[in-house]
Design a protein around this motif. Sequence first.
Motif, PDB file in Angstrom:
ATOM      1  N   GLY A 273     102.214  46.192  -4.999  1.00 29.60           N
ATOM      2  CA  GLY A 273     102.046  47.160  -4.099  1.00 29.60           C
ATOM      3  C   GLY A 273     100.696  47.241  -3.300  1.00 29.60           C
ATOM      4  N   GLN A 274      99.394  46.682  -3.892  1.00 24.82           N
ATOM      5  CA  GLN A 274      98.275  47.010  -3.247  1.00 24.82           C
ATOM      6  C   GLN A 274      97.967  45.676  -2.476  1.00 24.82           C
ATOM      7  OE1 GLN A 274      96.450  49.779  -3.926  1.00 24.82           O
ATOM      8  NE2 GLN A 274      98.530  50.468  -4.889  1.00 24.82           N
ATOM      9  N   ILE A 275      96.958  45.902  -1.586  1.00 26.41           N
ATOM     10  CA  ILE A 275      96.465  44.765  -0.486  1.00 26.41           C
ATOM     11  C   ILE A 275      95.525  44.229  -1.406  1.00 26.41           C
ATOM     12  CG2 ILE A 275      95.538  44.308   1.630  1.00 26.41           C
ATOM     13  CD1 ILE A 275      96.717  46.754   2.692  1.00 26.41           C
ATOM     14  N   THR A 276      95.643  42.774  -1.616  1.00 27.17           N
ATOM     15  CA  THR A 276      94.596  41.874  -2.452  1.00 27.17           C
ATOM     16  C   THR A 276      93.786  41.094  -1.608  1.00 27.17           C
ATOM     17  OG1 THR A 276      96.324  40.216  -3.029  1.00 27.17           O
ATOM     18  CG2 THR A 276      95.947  42.154  -4.435  1.00 27.17           C
ATOM     19  N   ASN A 277      94.204  40.864  -0.217  1.00 34.53           N
ATOM     20  CA  ASN A 277      93.674  39.927   0.671  1.00 34.53           C
ATOM     21  C   ASN A 277      94.116  40.248   1.937  1.00 34.53           C
ATOM     22  OD1 ASN A 277      91.816  38.193   1.263  1.00 34.53           O
ATOM     23  ND2 ASN A 277      93.156  36.447   1.086  1.00 34.53           N
ATOM     24  N   ILE A 278      93.320  39.973   3.170  1.00 35.68           N
ATOM     25  CA  ILE A 278      93.955  39.870   4.384  1.00 35.68           C
ATOM     26  C   ILE A 278      93.465  38.714   5.052  1.00 35.68           C
ATOM     27  CG2 ILE A 278      94.001  41.149   6.652  1.00 35.68           C
ATOM     28  CD1 ILE A 278      93.429  43.787   5.182  1.00 35.68           C
ATOM     29  N   LYS A 279      94.314  37.872   5.730  1.00 30.49           N
ATOM     30  CA  LYS A 279      93.799  36.976   6.582  1.00 30.49           C
ATOM     31  C   LYS A 279      94.168  37.358   8.028  1.00 30.49           C
ATOM     32  CE  LYS A 279      94.685  32.541   5.134  1.00 30.49           C
ATOM     33  NZ  LYS A 279      95.244  31.400   4.612  1.00 30.49           N
ATOM     34  N   TYR A 280      93.126  37.024   8.862  1.00 34.69           N
ATOM     35  CA  TYR A 280      93.230  37.373  10.109  1.00 34.69           C
ATOM     36  C   TYR A 280      93.318  36.089  11.012  1.00 34.69           C
ATOM     37  CZ  TYR A 280      91.070  41.697   8.430  1.00 34.69           C
ATOM     38  OH  TYR A 280      90.584  42.831   7.490  1.00 34.69           O
ATOM     39  N   ARG A 281      93.823  36.326  12.359  1.00 36.71           N
ATOM     40  CA  ARG A 281      94.053  35.327  13.298  1.00 36.71           C
ATOM     41  C   ARG A 281      94.022  36.204  14.758  1.00 36.71           C
ATOM     42  NH1 ARG A 281      98.173  30.790  14.479  1.00 36.71           N
ATOM     43  NH2 ARG A 281      97.084  31.159  16.491  1.00 36.71           N
ATOM     44  N   THR A 282      93.621  35.475  15.670  1.00 35.86           N
ATOM     45  CA  THR A 282      93.741  35.968  16.959  1.00 35.86           C
ATOM     46  C   THR A 282      94.930  35.262  17.947  1.00 35.86           C
ATOM     47  OG1 THR A 282      92.060  34.515  18.179  1.00 35.86           O
ATOM     48  CG2 THR A 282      91.407  36.729  17.321  1.00 35.86           C
ATOM     49  N   VAL A 283      95.451  35.513  18.746  1.00 33.92           N
ATOM     50  CA  VAL A 283      96.509  34.766  19.539  1.00 33.92           C
ATOM     51  C   VAL A 283      95.626  33.671  20.078  1.00 33.92           C
ATOM     52  CG1 VAL A 283      97.767  34.920  21.773  1.00 33.92           C
ATOM     53  CG2 VAL A 283      97.520  37.166  20.411  1.00 33.92           C
ATOM     54  N   GLU A 284      94.359  33.445  20.150  1.00 32.89           N
ATOM     55  CA  GLU A 284      93.989  32.422  20.733  1.00 32.89           C
ATOM     56  C   GLU A 284      93.347  31.327  19.472  1.00 32.89           C
ATOM     57  OE1 GLU A 284      92.845  35.394  21.608  1.00 32.89           O
ATOM     58  OE2 GLU A 284      93.505  35.653  23.550  1.00 32.89           O
ATOM     59  N   LYS A 285      94.186  31.772  18.422  1.00 33.07           N
ATOM     60  CA  LYS A 285      94.006  30.684  17.245  1.00 33.07           C
ATOM     61  C   LYS A 285      92.709  30.715  16.734  1.00 33.07           C
ATOM     62  CE  LYS A 285      95.789  26.494  15.683  1.00 33.07           C
ATOM     63  NZ  LYS A 285      96.576  25.374  16.051  1.00 33.07           N
ATOM     64  N   GLN A 286      91.878  31.972  16.675  1.00 30.30           N
ATOM     65  CA  GLN A 286      90.698  32.150  15.566  1.00 30.30           C
ATOM     66  C   GLN A 286      91.051  32.769  14.526  1.00 30.30           C
ATOM     67  OE1 GLN A 286      88.498  34.424  18.890  1.00 30.30           O
ATOM     68  NE2 GLN A 286      86.974  32.965  18.820  1.00 30.30           N
ATOM     69  N   PHE A 287      90.381  32.391  13.394  1.00 27.71           N
ATOM     70  CA  PHE A 287      90.638  32.799  11.943  1.00 27.71           C
ATOM     71  C   PHE A 287      89.581  33.435  11.236  1.00 27.71           C
ATOM     72  CE2 PHE A 287      93.443  29.077  13.255  1.00 27.71           C
ATOM     73  CZ  PHE A 287      94.565  29.607  13.073  1.00 27.71           C
ATOM     74  N   SER A 288      89.847  33.963  10.297  1.00 26.63           N
ATOM     75  CA  SER A 288      89.033  34.774   9.311  1.00 26.63           C
ATOM     76  C   SER A 288      89.937  35.505   8.192  1.00 26.63           C
ATOM     77  CB  SER A 288      87.970  35.913   9.845  1.00 26.63           C
ATOM     78  OG  SER A 288      87.347  36.542   9.173  1.00 26.63           O
ATOM     79  N   GLN A 289      89.191  35.621   7.098  1.00 24.12           N
ATOM     80  CA  GLN A 289      89.877  36.586   6.208  1.00 24.12           C
ATOM     81  C   GLN A 289      88.710  37.256   5.287  1.00 24.12           C
ATOM     82  OE1 GLN A 289      91.310  34.347   2.562  1.00 24.12           O
ATOM     83  NE2 GLN A 289      90.546  32.620   3.300  1.00 24.12           N
ATOM     84  N   THR A 290      89.065  38.463   4.321  1.00 19.75           N
ATOM     85  CA  THR A 290      88.363  39.300   3.832  1.00 19.75           C
ATOM     86  C   THR A 290      87.489  38.400   2.725  1.00 19.75           C
ATOM     87  OG1 THR A 290      90.045  39.708   2.168  1.00 19.75           O
ATOM     88  CG2 THR A 290      89.607  41.207   4.128  1.00 19.75           C
ATOM     89  N   SER A 291      86.377  38.848   2.480  1.00 18.37           N
ATOM     90  CA  SER A 291      85.571  38.536   1.300  1.00 18.37           C
ATOM     91  C   SER A 291      85.961  39.012   0.012  1.00 18.37           C
ATOM     92  CB  SER A 291      84.067  38.744   1.413  1.00 18.37           C
ATOM     93  OG  SER A 291      83.167  38.200   0.525  1.00 18.37           O
ATOM     94  N   GLY A 292      86.064  38.230  -0.952  1.00 17.14           N
ATOM     95  CA  GLY A 292      86.318  38.808  -2.311  1.00 17.14           C
ATOM     96  C   GLY A 292      87.843  39.041  -2.628  1.00 17.14           C
ATOM     97  N   GLY A 293      88.577  38.636  -1.556  1.00 15.74           N
ATOM     98  CA  GLY A 293      90.108  38.805  -1.656  1.00 15.74           C
ATOM     99  C   GLY A 293      90.871  38.053  -3.004  1.00 15.74           C
ATOM    100  N   GLU A 294      91.780  38.238  -3.666  1.00 18.91           N
ATOM    101  CA  GLU A 294      92.391  37.253  -4.553  1.00 18.91           C
ATOM    102  C   GLU A 294      93.288  36.435  -3.840  1.00 18.91           C
ATOM    103  OE1 GLU A 294      95.148  38.055  -8.502  1.00 18.91           O
ATOM    104  OE2 GLU A 294      94.615  39.691  -7.362  1.00 18.91           O
TER     105      GLU A 294
END
Length: 570
Positions: free
Chosen positions: A139-160
């Motif tokens: 039930g807890q957020i452990t990681n988030i991956k991001y992307r834009t519509v233009e296909k740029q990517f990132s994710q949180t630091s220290g995520g499981e």
Amino acid sequence: MSASFSEQLIKEGFNLQSLRDGQQKVICPSCNHTRKKHKQEPCLSMLVDTQGAQWNCHHCNWTGSVWRDDSSQQVSFKQKPKFNGNVPTYPLSDEMLSWFINDRKITQEALDIAEICSADAFIGGKKQRAIAFLHKKDGQITNIKYRTVEKQFSQTSGGERLPYLWHLVDHSNEKLIIVEGELDALACLSAGIKNVISVPDGAGDKKMSYLEALHKEFKSFKQIVLFTDDDKQGIELREELARRLGKVRCWKVSLPSGHKDANDMLMQNGQVAVLDVIDNATPYPLKDLRETHDYVEDALRLLHNDVRTGLSTGIKAMDGSLDDGAGAYRVRAGELTLISGVPNGGKSELLDAIILGLAKNHAHRFAICSFENPVDEHINKLVAKLVGKPTWEVANGNKVRDDEWYPAVEFIQEHFYWIRSEDEPPTIEWCLNTATNAVQRYPNLRGLVLDPYNEFEHKRPAGYTETEYVSLMLASIKRWASTHGVHVWLVAHPTKLRRNMDGSFPTPTAQDISGSANFYNKCDNLLIVERDFTPNSLEVRVHVKKIRFRQSGKLGVIELKFDPNTGNYS
């Protein structure tokens, strides 16, 4: 009252805020104040573990150690901060929603089930609003991956690093679908498939640490459908997942020409097509039953002379030469190599050099079940080979330094695993079962060492002769090697040899191996190691007595030079 561990470190001049658990480099408190240049250079190597701290400065040669008096004395060193899940999220923008539904054909229901939202993230060098794929656990957020519509990517630091949508998996369902990316998982959700996950870091993740973290949970699934991308990386990911999870329960999806992944299939052909390719997934071949089409690709490669050549051991002389009498030996997956020779002839020493070369040159990993050396001594022997310096005292004093030892041990820790039987006498069957667990847990584990044969307990079935038992045992090793794509080395001593008139031993033959002539009949490759016991002689000869497949070498003699200070061969 004696000073605590932390107080002792402070007394030595260390700043506790700059330290962490494990191997590290820090500024030396002994020489930093005397340096006119490079005052901020971290020139001191330090290891902090549960036993204490040890250090060595490469600039002033200051060495020392501080030990914990008892296990209750702990110092909280800096650790990489873990992601706490406290990130503000927002609904999808109209542009994002349109991109999902109209461009990618993802349904609103799938977006709701996966809780797709947006959040602010640094992408492309700036802070911007992006699509957020929430990875959850309990039930807890452990990681988030991001992307834009233009296909740029990132994710949180220290995520499981856990598979995407793992929190939605129904473990009572015997079937699980594994895809390569988040959009592929959403495509399956859109088609009505609920038990689907995507690997956390795509096809580029070679370690797959989540397989170890979720080892018990994965055991509940009887059918695992691997729906990876239809490209080189995707196929490699599929094969490694099947190898680690067990091919007996893995099925693979074949995509029609012109389709690259699950989301592409959804966009071009719709939800029913996604369901169809999953329903038509084919099982990996069973151990004892094959269809002709399973061999068509291999047969075509053989027709065009595109054969699977063995890998170099890293010892150049073993690759072969133009000399007609020179032997050659290379390593191919799924084969059994038998190594024999007189006592103290260097069988295990040569084998260590071979597997270390494969680890360095091909990133292979190995499970070692060896009774020839205690593990601590074995590690130091490998360090000597790796660094090229002795780990024992020598006349010239050129012993491995601590700053050379620690990185070498880190390499060994990454590539070698030790099978040990502490509670009961080890059997070959027990060792193979343990090695199976190692293959499933560790990526790229490609070698198994059994050294030596006579140290295993052999429970010969009633009514079996020794010859029949050895044949049965070797057949089980070969089947295991072939099934798991692992090369197995078995070290076997010869029977007691009668010395020559000059006191030397004759070179053993295949028939001299203690136990049975089936050792020669069953193995794929046979190496007899012969050491020249003449004082000060460095010569070693490897007699290649059997090569089943020419891609693994050729019969003959390999002439080597042995360096007793490092254990290396040339």
